[in-house]
Write an enzyme that holds these catalytic residues in place. Structure first.
Site, PDB file in Angstrom:
ATOM      1  N   ARG A   1      38.913 -40.171  23.246  1.00 37.48           N
ATOM      2  CA  ARG A   1      38.058 -39.937  22.086  1.00 37.48           C
ATOM      3  C   ARG A   1      38.504 -40.671  20.811  1.00 37.48           C
ATOM      4  O   ARG A   1      38.960 -40.059  19.841  1.00 37.48           O
ATOM      5  CB  ARG A   1      37.953 -38.430  21.794  1.00 37.48           C
ATOM      6  CG  ARG A   1      37.305 -37.677  22.937  1.00 37.48           C
ATOM      7  CD  ARG A   1      37.232 -36.208  22.666  1.00 37.48           C
ATOM      8  NE  ARG A   1      35.981 -35.812  22.073  1.00 37.48           N
ATOM      9  CZ  ARG A   1      35.680 -34.545  21.786  1.00 37.48           C
ATOM     10  NH1 ARG A   1      36.553 -33.592  22.003  1.00 37.48           N
ATOM     11  NH2 ARG A   1      34.525 -34.240  21.255  1.00 37.48           N
ATOM     12  N   PRO A   2      38.337 -41.980  20.786  1.00 40.22           N
ATOM     13  CA  PRO A   2      38.719 -42.743  19.601  1.00 40.22           C
ATOM     14  C   PRO A   2      37.772 -42.501  18.418  1.00 40.22           C
ATOM     15  O   PRO A   2      36.728 -41.856  18.580  1.00 40.22           O
ATOM     16  CB  PRO A   2      38.613 -44.193  20.077  1.00 40.22           C
ATOM     17  CG  PRO A   2      37.671 -44.160  21.231  1.00 40.22           C
ATOM     18  CD  PRO A   2      37.777 -42.814  21.861  1.00 40.22           C
TER      19      PRO A   2
ATOM     20  N   CYS B   1      42.600 -35.762  23.500  1.00 41.74           N
ATOM     21  CA  CYS B   1      42.443 -34.347  23.785  1.00 41.74           C
ATOM     22  C   CYS B   1      42.195 -34.192  25.267  1.00 41.74           C
ATOM     23  O   CYS B   1      42.126 -35.175  25.989  1.00 41.74           O
ATOM     24  CB  CYS B   1      41.303 -33.747  22.968  1.00 41.74           C
ATOM     25  SG  CYS B   1      39.721 -34.287  23.558  1.00 41.74           S
TER      26      CYS B   1
ATOM     27  N   ARG C   1      37.185 -20.879  20.149  1.00 40.97           N
ATOM     28  CA  ARG C   1      36.821 -22.008  19.280  1.00 40.97           C
ATOM     29  C   ARG C   1      35.305 -22.155  19.205  1.00 40.97           C
ATOM     30  O   ARG C   1      34.794 -22.671  18.208  1.00 40.97           O
ATOM     31  CB  ARG C   1      37.409 -23.305  19.835  1.00 40.97           C
ATOM     32  CG  ARG C   1      38.915 -23.429  19.664  1.00 40.97           C
ATOM     33  CD  ARG C   1      39.368 -24.818  20.065  1.00 40.97           C
ATOM     34  NE  ARG C   1      38.431 -25.795  19.567  1.00 40.97           N
ATOM     35  CZ  ARG C   1      38.091 -26.921  20.187  1.00 40.97           C
ATOM     36  NH1 ARG C   1      38.611 -27.215  21.337  1.00 40.97           N
ATOM     37  NH2 ARG C   1      37.221 -27.755  19.650  1.00 40.97           N
TER      38      ARG C   1
ATOM     39  N   ARG D   1      39.321 -31.848  16.226  1.00 47.80           N
ATOM     40  CA  ARG D   1      38.938 -33.235  16.052  1.00 47.80           C
ATOM     41  C   ARG D   1      37.820 -33.412  15.018  1.00 47.80           C
ATOM     42  O   ARG D   1      37.762 -34.411  14.298  1.00 47.80           O
ATOM     43  CB  ARG D   1      38.458 -33.741  17.413  1.00 47.80           C
ATOM     44  CG  ARG D   1      38.534 -35.172  17.605  1.00 47.80           C
ATOM     45  CD  ARG D   1      37.901 -35.522  18.927  1.00 47.80           C
ATOM     46  NE  ARG D   1      36.840 -36.465  18.718  1.00 47.80           N
ATOM     47  CZ  ARG D   1      37.024 -37.745  18.514  1.00 47.80           C
ATOM     48  NH1 ARG D   1      38.214 -38.256  18.535  1.00 47.80           N
ATOM     49  NH2 ARG D   1      36.005 -38.546  18.299  1.00 47.80           N
TER      50      ARG D   1
ATOM     51  N   LYS E   1      27.849 -24.097  16.173  1.00 53.37           N
ATOM     52  CA  LYS E   1      29.160 -24.615  15.733  1.00 53.37           C
ATOM     53  C   LYS E   1      29.059 -26.104  15.379  1.00 53.37           C
ATOM     54  O   LYS E   1      29.526 -26.523  14.321  1.00 53.37           O
ATOM     55  CB  LYS E   1      30.182 -24.438  16.865  1.00 53.37           C
ATOM     56  CG  LYS E   1      31.461 -25.195  16.658  1.00 53.37           C
ATOM     57  CD  LYS E   1      32.454 -24.983  17.777  1.00 53.37           C
ATOM     58  CE  LYS E   1      32.319 -25.967  18.917  1.00 53.37           C
ATOM     59  NZ  LYS E   1      32.866 -27.313  18.697  1.00 53.37           N
ATOM     60  N   ASN E   2      28.433 -26.881  16.263  1.00 52.35           N
ATOM     61  CA  ASN E   2      28.436 -28.335  16.061  1.00 52.35           C
ATOM     62  C   ASN E   2      27.497 -28.787  14.952  1.00 52.35           C
ATOM     63  O   ASN E   2      27.443 -29.963  14.622  1.00 52.35           O
ATOM     64  CB  ASN E   2      28.088 -29.052  17.370  1.00 52.35           C
ATOM     65  CG  ASN E   2      29.251 -29.012  18.355  1.00 52.35           C
ATOM     66  OD1 ASN E   2      30.336 -28.551  18.012  1.00 52.35           O
ATOM     67  ND2 ASN E   2      29.017 -29.484  19.564  1.00 52.35           N
TER      68      ASN E   2
ATOM     69  N   ASP F   1      28.203 -30.991  27.105  1.00 52.28           N
ATOM     70  CA  ASP F   1      28.759 -29.676  26.787  1.00 52.28           C
ATOM     71  C   ASP F   1      28.232 -28.567  27.706  1.00 52.28           C
ATOM     72  O   ASP F   1      28.660 -27.420  27.606  1.00 52.28           O
ATOM     73  CB  ASP F   1      28.455 -29.308  25.319  1.00 52.28           C
ATOM     74  CG  ASP F   1      29.373 -30.042  24.357  1.00 52.28           C
ATOM     75  OD1 ASP F   1      30.311 -30.697  24.819  1.00 52.28           O
ATOM     76  OD2 ASP F   1      29.144 -29.950  23.135  1.00 52.28           O
TER      77      ASP F   1
ATOM     78  N   ASP G   1      37.022 -45.307  16.370  1.00 53.77           N
ATOM     79  CA  ASP G   1      36.758 -46.671  15.913  1.00 53.77           C
ATOM     80  C   ASP G   1      35.373 -46.852  15.297  1.00 53.77           C
ATOM     81  O   ASP G   1      35.208 -47.554  14.294  1.00 53.77           O
ATOM     82  CB  ASP G   1      36.959 -47.663  17.080  1.00 53.77           C
ATOM     83  CG  ASP G   1      36.152 -47.284  18.321  1.00 53.77           C
ATOM     84  OD1 ASP G   1      36.133 -46.088  18.663  1.00 53.77           O
ATOM     85  OD2 ASP G   1      35.528 -48.166  18.932  1.00 53.77           O
ATOM     86  N   LEU G   2      34.361 -46.175  15.853  1.00 51.77           N
ATOM     87  CA  LEU G   2      32.999 -46.349  15.336  1.00 51.77           C
ATOM     88  C   LEU G   2      32.858 -45.794  13.924  1.00 51.77           C
ATOM     89  O   LEU G   2      32.142 -46.351  13.087  1.00 51.77           O
ATOM     90  CB  LEU G   2      31.982 -45.662  16.258  1.00 51.77           C
ATOM     91  CG  LEU G   2      31.915 -46.180  17.691  1.00 51.77           C
ATOM     92  CD1 LEU G   2      31.122 -45.225  18.563  1.00 51.77           C
ATOM     93  CD2 LEU G   2      31.303 -47.570  17.720  1.00 51.77           C
TER      94      LEU G   2
HETATM   95  C1  UD1 Z   1      30.387 -34.136  19.620  1.00 54.38           C
HETATM   96  C2  UD1 Z   1      30.458 -32.652  19.841  1.00 54.38           C
HETATM   97  C3  UD1 Z   1      30.972 -32.344  21.240  1.00 54.38           C
HETATM   98  C4  UD1 Z   1      30.128 -33.072  22.290  1.00 54.38           C
HETATM   99  C5  UD1 Z   1      30.008 -34.554  21.955  1.00 54.38           C
HETATM  100  C6  UD1 Z   1      29.033 -35.300  22.864  1.00 54.38           C
HETATM  101  C7  UD1 Z   1      30.892 -31.808  17.622  1.00 54.38           C
HETATM  102  C8  UD1 Z   1      31.835 -31.143  16.677  1.00 54.38           C
HETATM  103  N1  UD1 Z   1      31.342 -32.086  18.847  1.00 54.38           N
HETATM  104  O1  UD1 Z   1      31.715 -34.643  19.721  1.00 54.38           O
HETATM  105  O2  UD1 Z   1      30.901 -30.928  21.453  1.00 54.38           O
HETATM  106  O3  UD1 Z   1      30.740 -32.953  23.563  1.00 54.38           O
HETATM  107  O4  UD1 Z   1      29.534 -34.728  20.601  1.00 54.38           O
HETATM  108  O5  UD1 Z   1      27.786 -34.686  22.854  1.00 54.38           O
HETATM  109  O6  UD1 Z   1      29.751 -32.036  17.296  1.00 54.38           O
HETATM  110  N2  UD1 Z   1      33.551 -42.597  20.966  1.00 54.38           N
HETATM  111  C9  UD1 Z   1      34.162 -43.810  20.778  1.00 54.38           C
HETATM  112  N3  UD1 Z   1      34.469 -44.193  19.495  1.00 54.38           N
HETATM  113  C10 UD1 Z   1      34.199 -43.414  18.411  1.00 54.38           C
HETATM  114  C11 UD1 Z   1      33.563 -42.161  18.616  1.00 54.38           C
HETATM  115  C12 UD1 Z   1      33.241 -41.788  19.913  1.00 54.38           C
HETATM  116  O7  UD1 Z   1      34.434 -44.544  21.729  1.00 54.38           O
HETATM  117  O8  UD1 Z   1      34.511 -43.808  17.276  1.00 54.38           O
HETATM  118  C13 UD1 Z   1      33.195 -42.155  22.349  1.00 54.38           C
HETATM  119  C14 UD1 Z   1      33.888 -40.881  22.788  1.00 54.38           C
HETATM  120  O9  UD1 Z   1      35.192 -41.125  23.291  1.00 54.38           O
HETATM  121  C15 UD1 Z   1      32.938 -40.366  23.850  1.00 54.38           C
HETATM  122  C16 UD1 Z   1      31.559 -40.808  23.332  1.00 54.38           C
HETATM  123  O10 UD1 Z   1      31.821 -41.815  22.362  1.00 54.38           O
HETATM  124  O11 UD1 Z   1      33.193 -40.993  25.085  1.00 54.38           O
HETATM  125  C17 UD1 Z   1      30.743 -39.701  22.665  1.00 54.38           C
HETATM  126  O12 UD1 Z   1      31.555 -39.046  21.711  1.00 54.38           O
HETATM  127  P1  UD1 Z   1      30.952 -38.410  20.379  1.00 54.38           P
HETATM  128  O13 UD1 Z   1      29.476 -38.331  20.504  1.00 54.38           O
HETATM  129  O14 UD1 Z   1      31.503 -39.148  19.213  1.00 54.38           O
HETATM  130  O15 UD1 Z   1      31.590 -36.972  20.419  1.00 54.38           O
HETATM  131  P2  UD1 Z   1      32.049 -36.111  19.189  1.00 54.38           P
HETATM  132  O16 UD1 Z   1      31.211 -36.403  17.997  1.00 54.38           O
HETATM  133  O17 UD1 Z   1      33.519 -36.184  19.060  1.00 54.38           O
END
Ligand code: UD1
Length: 420
Positions: free
Chosen positions: A122-123, A117, A399, A93, A22-23, A307, A125-126
């Protein structure tokens, strides 16, 4: 709302096939927006999140055609709209992944701001900071991210403050069509990032270093048509392995990739499993033994995946001994523990740390799924509990797990769906 009814019983045993990831499928489907011709994506799992991505592409005007082998032909040349609406983004998301490719290809994108969520704030910003460094103007207005750029995005040197899978993928896709070179430092090293990079390169992109913490993308003027097969789902694989450990079973998983599961296989071996692997299969045998408790902390790849935290916590709940689990990736991801305790588990939580004392058996109870992986942990608990467990709100499971009840049935479990 559908529920799952699970009658706890003996060890899992048998063979099943693992679905596409899925991811990996989600970002790859988003990447098809970059191409100047149709892209055939195969090994797509039949999942609710994938349907949401099809709906999102459809609402952008993209033509999505699926055949009976779950091969999907995505033709983004018919795109006629640049808005990813709130109704779709709020349910998934990962919809944010269309932002980078749409902006890179069309110079404009409007994507609903994803909310928080169940597992934390889960922002994004990056994602946004990286696009700004590449020359995009980004404004938040009325709950939407409005991004635009005059001409092409420009290559940039981006150092990520924290490791983010989604931000790495979004920026890699944007950079594929940018002018010049982009370097992403502190990039996520997840196998799904590598799969996406390989897909982009199959379409004529120039991405190197995926799988390391520095990814270099040399932007090209256009990507062409092509076809790509999505990698096996490592989290689905690991979930069935964990279920086999908890039930003291013996199973074989086909169409899996053991190379993507190093940290998980190591922990399952520590729990007492004998694991043998081939290029595309994994066999696990507990020799009917009760698992031993294993402590772990989640971390970005190659660390132990967040996960899989909930599922291994469920294994620990019935293991011999005690374990400490630290969740470092998401702030609120130990929510399933209250439900496990209602089934007789002995787990205490302090902030992001769970302390588990294994019990001999759990007792069936009605429980409620709160997110995708938490629901999987409740299914594992149900498989080892005495009596009939009903797991409510299983739309979370749909999902991310293809045909979960059929696959568990194939492994001998007594599990069925009760339509709600
Ligand atoms: C993806 C996976 C999810 C998995 C996660 C971590 C998909 C569709 N989903 O989610 O199943 O649990 O990786 O392995 O691939 N963060 C920020 N700012 C940002 C982006 C992220 O602060 O702009 C933080 C998040 O809140 C979190 C951490 O970074 O604490 C890691 O999140 P991220 O790796 O971005 O997760 P996803 O890509 O959403």
């Amino acid at each position: 709302m559908d529920k799952l009814l699970i009658s706890g019983g003996g060890p899992l045993s048998g063979e099943i096939r693992i679905s596409g990831a899925k991811n990996s499928a989600l970002p790859i489907l988003a990447a098809t927006l970059l191409a100047d011709g149709p892209v055939m994506v195969s090994n797509i799992p039949h999942l609710h999140d994938i349907t949401t991505m099809f709906e999102l592409l459809g609402c952008l005007g993209v033509t999505v055609t699926m055949n009976e082998k779950m091969q999907v032909d995505v033709d983004a040349t018919t795109l006629n709209n640049h808005i990813a609406p709130y109704d779709l983004v709020k349910t998934m998301r990962a919809s944010i992944l269309v932002l980078g490719p749409m902006l890179a290809k069309y110079g404009v994108a409007k994507v609903s701001f994803p909310g928080g969520c169940a597992i934390g704030s889960r922002p994004v910003d990056l994602h946004l900071e990286g696009l700004k460094l590449m020359g995009a103007s980004v404004e938040i207005d009325g709950g939407y991210i409005n991004a635009s750029v005059d001409g092409r995005l420009r290559g940039a040197h981006i150092t990520m403050g924290i490791v983010s899978v989604g931000a790495t993928e979004n920026l890699m896709m944007a950079a594929a069509l940018a002018e010049g070179q982009t370097i992403i430092e502190n990039a996520a090293r997840e196998p799904e990032v590598v799969d996406l990079a390989q897909c982009i390169n199959t379409l004529g992109g120039r991405v190197s270093g995926a799988g390391t913490s520095t990814i270099v993308i040399d932007g090209v003027l256009s990507l062409h048509r092509g076809s790509y097969r999505v990698m096996p789902d490592r989290i689905e694989t690991a979930t069935y392995l964990a279920a086999a450990v908890a039930t003291r079973g013996k199973i074989k998983l086909k169409d899996a990739n053991p190379k993507t599961l190093g940290a998980v296989l190591k922990k399952l071996q520590e729990a007492g499993a004998t694991i043998t692997t081939g290029i595309d299969w994994i066999q696990l045998d507990m020799e009917k033994k009760r698992p031993k408790a294993v402590s772990f902390a989640t971390a970005p790849y190659p660390g132990f995946p967040t996960d899989m935290q909930a599922q291994l916590t469920a294994v620990n709940a019935v293991a011999e001994g005690s374990a400490v689990i630290v969740e470092t990736v998401f702030e609120n991801r130990l929510v399933q523990i209250n439900e496990l305790n209602r089934m007789g588990a002995v787990i205490s939580v302090d902030k992001n740390t769970a302390s588990v004392t294994g019990v001999e058996r759990l007792k069936a109870a009605p429980v409620m799924a709160s997110d995708l992986r938490a629901s999987a942990s409740l299914v594992i608990a149900g498989l080892v509990a005495d009596g009939d467990t009903v797991v409510d709100r299983i739309y979370h499971i749909d999902r991310g797990y293809e045909c979960i009840e059929e696959k568990f049935q194939q492994l001998g479990a007594k599990i069925r769906r009760i339509p709600g």
